[in-house]
Design a protein around this motif. Structure first.
Motif, PDB file in Angstrom:
ATOM      1  N   LEU A  19       0.839  -1.192   0.000  1.00 21.66           N
ATOM      2  CA  LEU A  19       0.000   0.000   0.000  1.00 21.66           C
ATOM      3  C   LEU A  19       0.878   1.248   0.000  1.00 21.66           C
ATOM      4  N   LYS A  20       0.366   2.302  -0.565  1.00 21.59           N
ATOM      5  CA  LYS A  20       1.061   3.586  -0.536  1.00 21.59           C
ATOM      6  C   LYS A  20       0.915   4.175   0.863  1.00 21.59           C
ATOM      7  N   THR A  21       2.036   4.468   1.503  1.00 19.15           N
ATOM      8  CA  THR A  21       1.989   4.998   2.868  1.00 19.15           C
ATOM      9  C   THR A  21       2.718   6.328   3.013  1.00 19.15           C
ATOM     10  N   GLU A  22       3.310   6.837   1.939  1.00 22.62           N
ATOM     11  CA  GLU A  22       3.977   8.146   2.010  1.00 22.62           C
ATOM     12  C   GLU A  22       2.916   9.212   1.770  1.00 22.62           C
ATOM     13  N   LEU A  23       2.130   9.480   2.798  1.00 17.95           N
ATOM     14  CA  LEU A  23       0.917  10.275   2.617  1.00 17.95           C
ATOM     15  C   LEU A  23       0.934  11.600   3.369  1.00 17.95           C
ATOM     16  N   VAL A  24       1.387  11.580   4.611  1.00 14.19           N
ATOM     17  CA  VAL A  24       1.395  12.785   5.442  1.00 14.19           C
ATOM     18  C   VAL A  24       2.818  12.988   5.948  1.00 14.19           C
ATOM     19  N   ASP A  25       3.458  14.049   5.504  1.00 11.23           N
ATOM     20  CA  ASP A  25       4.855  14.293   5.877  1.00 11.23           C
ATOM     21  C   ASP A  25       5.716  13.064   5.608  1.00 11.23           C
ATOM     22  N   GLY A  26       5.436  12.393   4.507  1.00 15.39           N
ATOM     23  CA  GLY A  26       6.241  11.254   4.097  1.00 15.39           C
ATOM     24  C   GLY A  26       5.928   9.955   4.804  1.00 15.39           C
ATOM     25  N   GLY A  27       4.835   9.900   5.567  1.00 15.51           N
ATOM     26  CA  GLY A  27       4.527   8.682   6.305  1.00 15.51           C
ATOM     27  C   GLY A  27       3.045   8.362   6.311  1.00 15.51           C
ATOM     28  N   PRO A  28       2.650   7.289   7.027  1.00 15.12           N
ATOM     29  CA  PRO A  28       1.261   6.817   7.014  1.00 15.12           C
ATOM     30  C   PRO A  28       0.387   7.399   8.120  1.00 15.12           C
ATOM     31  N   PHE A  29       0.945   8.306   8.945  1.00 15.47           N
ATOM     32  CA  PHE A  29       0.227   8.735  10.143  1.00 15.47           C
ATOM     33  C   PHE A  29      -0.425  10.109   9.964  1.00 15.47           C
ATOM     34  N   GLN A  30      -1.723  10.163  10.203  1.00 14.21           N
ATOM     35  CA  GLN A  30      -2.438  11.437  10.312  1.00 14.21           C
ATOM     36  C   GLN A  30      -2.491  11.754  11.803  1.00 14.21           C
ATOM     37  N   THR A  31      -1.664  12.677  12.261  1.00 16.59           N
ATOM     38  CA  THR A  31      -1.480  12.901  13.693  1.00 16.59           C
ATOM     39  C   THR A  31      -2.248  14.123  14.178  1.00 16.59           C
ATOM     40  N   PHE A  32      -2.628  14.082  15.463  1.00 13.71           N
ATOM     41  CA  PHE A  32      -3.264  15.218  16.127  1.00 13.71           C
ATOM     42  C   PHE A  32      -3.148  15.000  17.632  1.00 13.71           C
ATOM     43  N   GLU A  33      -3.600  15.973  18.407  1.00 19.98           N
ATOM     44  CA  GLU A  33      -3.451  15.926  19.859  1.00 19.98           C
ATOM     45  C   GLU A  33      -4.775  15.567  20.532  1.00 19.98           C
ATOM     46  N   MET A  34      -4.674  14.816  21.647  1.00 18.14           N
ATOM     47  CA  MET A  34      -5.831  14.534  22.493  1.00 18.14           C
ATOM     48  C   MET A  34      -5.460  14.775  23.949  1.00 18.14           C
ATOM     49  N   THR A  35      -6.411  15.296  24.719  1.00 17.19           N
ATOM     50  CA  THR A  35      -6.194  15.509  26.150  1.00 17.19           C
ATOM     51  C   THR A  35      -6.428  14.204  26.894  1.00 17.19           C
ATOM     52  N   THR A  36      -5.464  13.825  27.730  1.00 20.00           N
ATOM     53  CA  THR A  36      -5.579  12.561  28.467  1.00 20.00           C
ATOM     54  C   THR A  36      -5.736  12.749  29.970  1.00 20.00           C
ATOM     55  N   GLY A  37      -5.512  13.939  30.467  1.00 23.08           N
ATOM     56  CA  GLY A  37      -5.636  14.145  31.904  1.00 23.08           C
ATOM     57  C   GLY A  37      -5.183  15.534  32.302  1.00 23.08           C
ATOM     58  N   SER A  38      -5.158  15.776  33.603  1.00 21.77           N
ATOM     59  CA  SER A  38      -4.820  17.095  34.127  1.00 21.77           C
ATOM     60  C   SER A  38      -3.916  16.966  35.342  1.00 21.77           C
ATOM     61  N   GLU A  39      -3.122  18.000  35.570  1.00 24.96           N
ATOM     62  CA  GLU A  39      -2.310  18.127  36.779  1.00 24.96           C
ATOM     63  C   GLU A  39      -2.489  19.538  37.325  1.00 24.96           C
ATOM     64  N   LEU A  40      -2.353  19.660  38.624  1.00 24.69           N
ATOM     65  CA  LEU A  40      -2.451  20.975  39.241  1.00 24.69           C
ATOM     66  C   LEU A  40      -1.137  21.715  39.053  1.00 24.69           C
TER      67      LEU A  40
ATOM     68  N   GLU B 255      -1.589  16.570  27.090  1.00 24.66           N
ATOM     69  CA  GLU B 255      -1.981  16.214  25.731  1.00 24.66           C
ATOM     70  C   GLU B 255      -0.963  15.252  25.141  1.00 24.66           C
ATOM     71  N   VAL B 256      -1.466  14.286  24.401  1.00 20.02           N
ATOM     72  CA  VAL B 256      -0.580  13.324  23.749  1.00 20.02           C
ATOM     73  C   VAL B 256      -0.893  13.304  22.258  1.00 20.02           C
ATOM     74  N   GLY B 257       0.124  12.997  21.492  1.00 23.80           N
ATOM     75  CA  GLY B 257      -0.074  12.839  20.061  1.00 23.80           C
ATOM     76  C   GLY B 257      -0.676  11.475  19.761  1.00 23.80           C
ATOM     77  N   VAL B 258      -1.713  11.451  18.955  1.00 26.72           N
ATOM     78  CA  VAL B 258      -2.325  10.199  18.514  1.00 26.72           C
ATOM     79  C   VAL B 258      -2.356  10.202  16.991  1.00 26.72           C
ATOM     80  N   LYS B 259      -2.664   9.060  16.402  1.00 26.10           N
ATOM     81  CA  LYS B 259      -2.571   9.003  14.945  1.00 26.10           C
ATOM     82  C   LYS B 259      -3.507   7.974  14.342  1.00 26.10           C
ATOM     83  N   ASN B 260      -4.145   8.383  13.258  1.00 22.04           N
ATOM     84  CA  ASN B 260      -4.777   7.434  12.357  1.00 22.04           C
ATOM     85  C   ASN B 260      -3.684   6.844  11.471  1.00 22.04           C
ATOM     86  N   VAL B 261      -3.817   5.569  11.136  1.00 19.93           N
ATOM     87  CA  VAL B 261      -2.836   4.905  10.270  1.00 19.93           C
ATOM     88  C   VAL B 261      -3.504   4.668   8.913  1.00 19.93           C
TER      89      VAL B 261
END
Length: 679
Positions: free
Chosen positions: A80-101, A358-364
């Motif tokens: 499969l063609k995977t050089e799709l986003v910045d040369g790779g297969p990952f569509q990345t974005f940020e998600m909030t996973t928790g909080s600290e004081l 926040e952590v980076g997550v990705k669709n493949v």
């Protein structure tokens, strides 16, 4: 030819059958692979994806990244063609996973001046007299104080703590829980908590009324209940000391071992007495811990939310209202009757710092390009690869901190997705492009698929169909559920044909919405099919393990989905999209809420309630709302997110006409919606 048949009065069913016949030509020959080899490959993939090494593929875990890397490598290996986003297969974005004081955090109450004319100041100590809460946000504030009782607006209960009270741009003091907690006949669900008791509901209600900060205070009933429980345990420990002493006194000549056992017993019981004494002291005026009202804030609002000691607020309420909090609670229990009022002359001054993790997550993503005049049209075949990690929110085993391996949900769908890609690639080039996507964030609200639909790698208006695989690993008695059969004119006959060919007992569901990633595409008017072998007792539990998967069943589902994908790719015309009245599970109001008929856009990151679509013929559609709108006001209620919308909707009944303000293309538009009865 199709136009001619329609002119002659052919039915939709006849037309669909003709469409199937047109594409039912022999497919490109593929060398049949031994079933044992295919099942061995499926087994190896599913076993790895559901192994403890991958930590339940929870957002924020290393295991989720390992799964993404594995899927990406499989896509590359297949060609499969995977050089799709910045040369790779990952569509990345940020998600909030928790909080600290964070720091600093301060709170000072400034009140009317004394005889010397100087304002009275009560400076509070962090973690001793006040605590910022994780469900709130960061901010600097200097706000007038208003006491709003329990912070409840209950239309059915004929009770509103905000009636006649202006809280816009003010800090509201709210008691926990609700009135009449000891009354089994209370309109607030008797002695059980009602829907108005949760922290988030109270915060949403305050936000809707325009408040700029929330300060929570324990109610006297809860304090007394906790004290009674602790006193009982303290007394039991004290009584055990007395009983142990009496028993020991009856021993005429205790041995050294008996003395040692007695001393250890008394020491242990004294520790218990001391522990309960400390807990009693704290329970007399407790503070909520940082995460005591929830682990993190909802998107769309970030105003401060704090917990404050009752004793501190009691001084202010007495001075401003002439009654103690306990006396006000007694008065509110009568009726019940709100006793809200401005705390004249008093202000809350301070700042809170809540740091979001926040952590980076990705669709493949992997692509099999098409060839010919239809090569710019796309078919998406997808499955989410995330799960619940170590449990927590979403787990059907609350309080259990164990790896939730998610073998069926959705290790099975991801495994089958890879096998479908392998099958299709082996057939050679097809007229249409096929995009294979392993979505992230499905368990957090279809986040990955919603992100792709908002930021597609290939145009959504050129996406002709989406096939979704979610929980396809527990095939029993040949029963396979297929949702979306009514979302395209041709799908009903298509599913009938292949279900029969592959020996499945198909249950067809026409609707295109439901609790999985196909919903994101159907809201964008893409025809969808969702394959599902049914729920089970291991759903969202640590027991959803590899050894319970039906691997031969997964192989057959993979073969059928590949055939459907190829059939769609080779069809002369794209499937004809249809709107289906049935909204499926995701958009039902439930309970006694009136029906609005909206579909959330879970990838929305602006304040308000973002819509990915509206139900055909539903109240929202009739009122002129549409996908892409963001609701920012519902009636008189300010809306910051889905929770605020849910809270606001509950204040109305079927038949009410509600003004709804939406943001659309940068402008605010106000529409009127007439609500339907609950569904």
């Amino acid at each position: 030819m199709i136009r001619w048949m329609m002119a002659r009065g052919f039915s939709r069913c006849t037309l669909a059958a003709a469409w199937i016949a047109l594409v039912a030509v022999p497919l490109a020959p593929v060398v049949a692979e031994d079933a044992t080899a295919v099942e061995g490959r499926l087994s190896a993939t599913a076993k790895y994806l559901s192994s403890d090494e991958l930590e339940g593929r929870g957002v924020g875990t290393k295991g989720l990244d390992l799964a993404a890397d594995y899927i990406a490598e499989q896509f590359r290996t297949l060609g499969l063609k995977t050089e799709l986003v910045d040369g790779g297969p990952f569509q990345t974005f940020e998600m909030t996973t928790g909080s600290e004081l964070g720091s600093p955090n301060t709170l000072t109450f400034v009140g009317p001046g004394g005889e010397d004319g100087e304002p009275r100041k009560i400076e509070l100590a962090l973690d001793e007299q006040f605590t910022p809460l994780a469900i709130g946000g960061s901010g600097t504030f200097d706000l007038p104080l208003v006491f709003v009782g329990y912070g409840i607006t209950g239309k059915d209960e004929n009770y509103d703590d905000y009636e006649g009270i202006d809280v816009k741009d003010k800090a509201v003091v709210i008691l926990r829980h609700e009135p009449q907690q000891a009354n089994p006949h209370s309109v607030f669900n008797g002695t059980d908590h009602s829907e108005h008791a949760p922290f988030r509901r109270k915060v949403s209600n305050a936000f809707e009324h325009g408040a700029a900060a929330v300060i929570f205070c324990n109610d006297q009933f809860e304090v007394d209940k906790q004290l009674a429980s602790l006193r009982k345990r303290w007394q039991v420990a004290v009584d055990e000391i007395a009983e142990a002493s009496e028993r020991f006194k009856k021993i005429e000549k205790p041995s050294a071992d008996e003395w040692r056992a007695y001393e250890n017993k008394i020491a242990h019981l004294c520790e218990d007495v001391g522990k309960y004494a400390e807990q009693l002291d704290e329970a007399r005026d407790p503070l909520l811990p940082f995460r005591g009202a929830g682990p993190s804030a909802s998107e769309g609002r970030s105003f401060p939310v704090l917990s404050c000691q009752r004793g501190v607020l009691d001084q202010i309420v007495k001075q401003a209202m002439g009654m103690s909090l306990a006396e006000l609670e007694v008065e509110m229990d009568k009726g019940p009757t709100p006793r809200s009022a401005p705390l004249e002359g008093w202000r809350a001054v301070g700042e809170t710092h809540v740091e979001r993790h926040e952590v980076g997550v990705k669709n493949v993503v992997g692509v099999w390009e098409g060839e010919g005049p239809l090569a710019d049209e796309t078919i998406v075949i997808g499955a989410h690869y995330d799960h619940l990690g170590y449990g927590g929110s979403g787990s059907a085993a609350p309080g259990v901190h164990e790896i939730h391996n998610g073998a069926d949900d959705n290790g099975s769908g991801t495994t089958v997705l890879i096998e479908v890609a392998r099958d299709i690639v082996a057939r050679g080039k097809l007229p249409r492009r096929i995009v294979f996507i392993a979505f992230t964030g499905e368990e957090r609200g279809l986040v990955g698929s919603a992100r792709y639909v908002r930021e597609p790698l290939f145009p959504i208006d050129k996406t002709v169909a989406m096939l979704n695989l979610d929980m396809v690993g527990r095939l029993t008695d040949e029963k396979l559920i297929v949702h979306g059969t009514g979302t395209a004119t041709e799908f009903d006959a298509l599913v009938d044909r292949f279900g029969k060919d592959y020996g499945f007992d198909i249950t067809k569901k026409p609707g295109g919405f439901g609790p999985s990633d196909h919903s994101s595409f159907y809201s964008a008017k893409v025809p969808v099919l969702f394959f599902f072998t049914g729920s089970h007792k291991d759903y969202h539990r640590p027991s959803d393990d590899f050894d319970k998967l039906n691997i031969p069943g997964m192989r057959r589902i993979a073969e059928m989905v590949a055939e459907i994908g190829v059939t769609l790719a080779k069809a002369d015309t794209r499937p004809a999209y249809k709107e289906v009245q049935d909204m499926g599970e995701i958009a039902r109001s439930g309970g006694d809420r009136p029906y609005f008929g909206s579909i959330p856009d879970f990838a929305g990151d602006e304040p308000g309630y973002a819509l990915s679509g509206v139900a055909k013929g539903g109240p929202a559609a009739r009122g002129g709302l549409q996908g892409g709108d963001t609701i920012v006001k519902f009636g008189d209620s300010k809306i910051g997110n889905l929770e605020d919308f849910d809270s606001a909707l509950r204040k109305y009944k079927a038949g009410d006409k509600v003004p709804v303000t939406v943001k659309r293309d940068g402008d605010e538009v106000t529409l009127e919606v007439t609500l339907d009865p609950p569904r």
